[in-house]
Design a protein around this motif. Structure first.
Motif, short mmCIF file in Angstrom:
data_model
loop_
_atom_site.label_atom_id
_atom_site.label_comp_id
_atom_site.label_asym_id
_atom_site.label_seq_id
_atom_site.Cartn_x
_atom_site.Cartn_y
_atom_site.Cartn_z
N UNK A 67 0.95 -1.11 0.07
CA UNK A 67 -0.22 -0.16 0.08
C UNK A 67 0.92 1.30 0.04
N UNK A 68 1.71 1.45 -1.11
CA UNK A 68 2.71 2.40 -0.95
C UNK A 68 1.96 3.86 -1.00
N UNK A 69 0.79 3.89 -1.65
CA UNK A 69 0.20 5.28 -1.92
C UNK A 69 -0.51 5.79 -0.51
N UNK A 70 -0.63 5.03 0.43
CA UNK A 70 -0.82 5.73 1.68
C UNK A 70 0.00 7.01 2.09
N UNK A 71 1.24 7.03 1.65
CA UNK A 71 2.03 7.89 2.24
C UNK A 71 1.79 9.38 1.30
N UNK A 72 0.77 8.98 0.33
CA UNK A 72 0.28 10.44 -0.15
C UNK A 72 -0.30 11.33 0.85
N UNK A 73 -0.85 10.72 1.70
CA UNK A 73 -1.28 11.63 2.94
C UNK A 73 -0.28 12.16 3.40
N UNK A 74 0.80 11.80 4.06
CA UNK A 74 1.93 12.14 4.75
C UNK A 74 2.67 13.14 3.96
N UNK A 75 2.90 12.90 2.75
CA UNK A 75 3.77 13.63 1.90
C UNK A 75 2.97 15.23 1.59
N UNK A 76 1.66 14.95 1.29
CA UNK A 76 0.90 16.07 1.08
C UNK A 76 0.60 16.94 2.26
N UNK A 77 0.30 16.19 3.36
CA UNK A 77 0.12 17.09 4.71
C UNK A 77 1.28 17.82 5.06
N UNK A 78 2.42 17.12 5.02
CA UNK A 78 3.57 17.73 5.42
C UNK A 78 3.95 18.98 4.32
N UNK A 79 3.46 18.97 3.24
CA UNK A 79 3.72 20.15 2.33
C UNK A 79 2.82 21.32 2.51
N UNK A 80 1.58 20.90 2.74
CA UNK A 80 0.39 21.76 2.69
C UNK A 80 0.67 22.64 4.10
N UNK A 81 1.04 21.92 5.05
CA UNK A 81 1.00 22.53 6.46
C UNK A 81 2.38 23.08 6.81
#
Length: 256
Positions: free
Chosen positions: A239-253
């Motif tokens: 499930x590699x794409x679950x890390x989309x949440x992490x990368x996107x969240x780190x970027x937006x915040x």
């Protein structure tokens, strides 16, 4: 470094893969519905229109829902030529009425023959394919297989054949395919597997991934999306794409 990155990403997945994430993201649009086809239609449209400010994207998608009388699938199946006139003023950035009318035309033709949009993405994909590249290419060909399609609409449907990272389509597939108990992604499709998905490479994900050493390729294209996903598979191959949440969240915040 790898252990640090893995620990950070797991922590941020837990933080951002939560229902609180939904109201401020375009995924809130398909979450207004419970019927599979309504979720597919508005999920697809929300993903395609997902550029610019998230508030504007959500407002524009809600405008589309209103134009379809609050029932996208029923409208797609049963609308008349007269009903289409109400879409002539719809516009979001470079997406205009011509594109809108072709989307409705495609959906009407497609759902007359198929019960789910999943078939459109798997009909060109062998069961043993490691990722969805061929499925995305086949979907593009299918989408533009109707007679007299508007050439201008091609720019709104990406394909690996043009070396695009296919950010919006990969995001849509994440919504439809990923399966967990968090209630953000839908996990409605059964043929495509989470391990076959490719991570969406938007500007936030791309920037954070580069800072974490997950992307080395200098430009952002389809090969970049593959590189990022392969590196994320070090941490979770299923499930590699679950890390989309992490990368996107780190970027937006702005945490990176």
């Amino acid at each position: 470094m790898t252990d640090y990155v893995a620990e950070l990403l797991e922590k941020k997945v837990a933080q951002y893969n939560q229902p609180d994430f939904i109201p401020y993201d375009p995924i809130s649009i398909p979450h207004q519905f419970s019927r599979l086809q309504d979720i597919e239609i508005m999920g697809f449209w929300a993903a395609v229109l997902a550029w610019g400010q998230r508030k504007t994207i959500i407002n524009k998608c809600n405008e589309l829902i209103q134009l379809m009388d609050g029932a996208p699938y029923d409208f797609v199946k049963n609308h008349t030529e007269q009903d289409l006139k109400r879409f002539l003023n719809f516009k979001h950035r470079t997406f205009n009425a011509t594109d809108t009318l072709y989307f409705l035309h495609f959906f009407k033709q497609y759902y007359a023959q198929h019960s789910s949009l999943e078939w459109a993405f798997v009909q060109g994909l062998a069961p043993d394919e490691t990722h969805v590249e061929k499925g995305l290419s086949s979907f593009h060909n299918l989408f533009f297989s109707l007679e007299d399609f508007p050439e201008r609409t091609r720019k709104h449907i990406a394909t690996p054949m043009r070396k695009s990272s296919c950010k919006r389509l990969n995001m849509f597939l994440r919504w439809m395919v990923r399966k967990d108990d968090k209630g953000v992604d839908f996990g409605l499709w059964q043929t495509l597997q989470p391990s076959q998905l490719i991570c969406p490479c938007d500007v936030h994900v791309d920037r954070v991934a580069r800072k974490l050493g997950l992307i080395q390729r200098p430009t952002t294209d389809w090969l970049t999306a593959l590189e990022l996903t392969e590196n994320l598979k070090q941490f979770d191959p299923t499930d590699p794409v679950k890390y989309d949440f992490a990368l996107f969240g780190l970027g937006v915040e702005g945490e990176m």
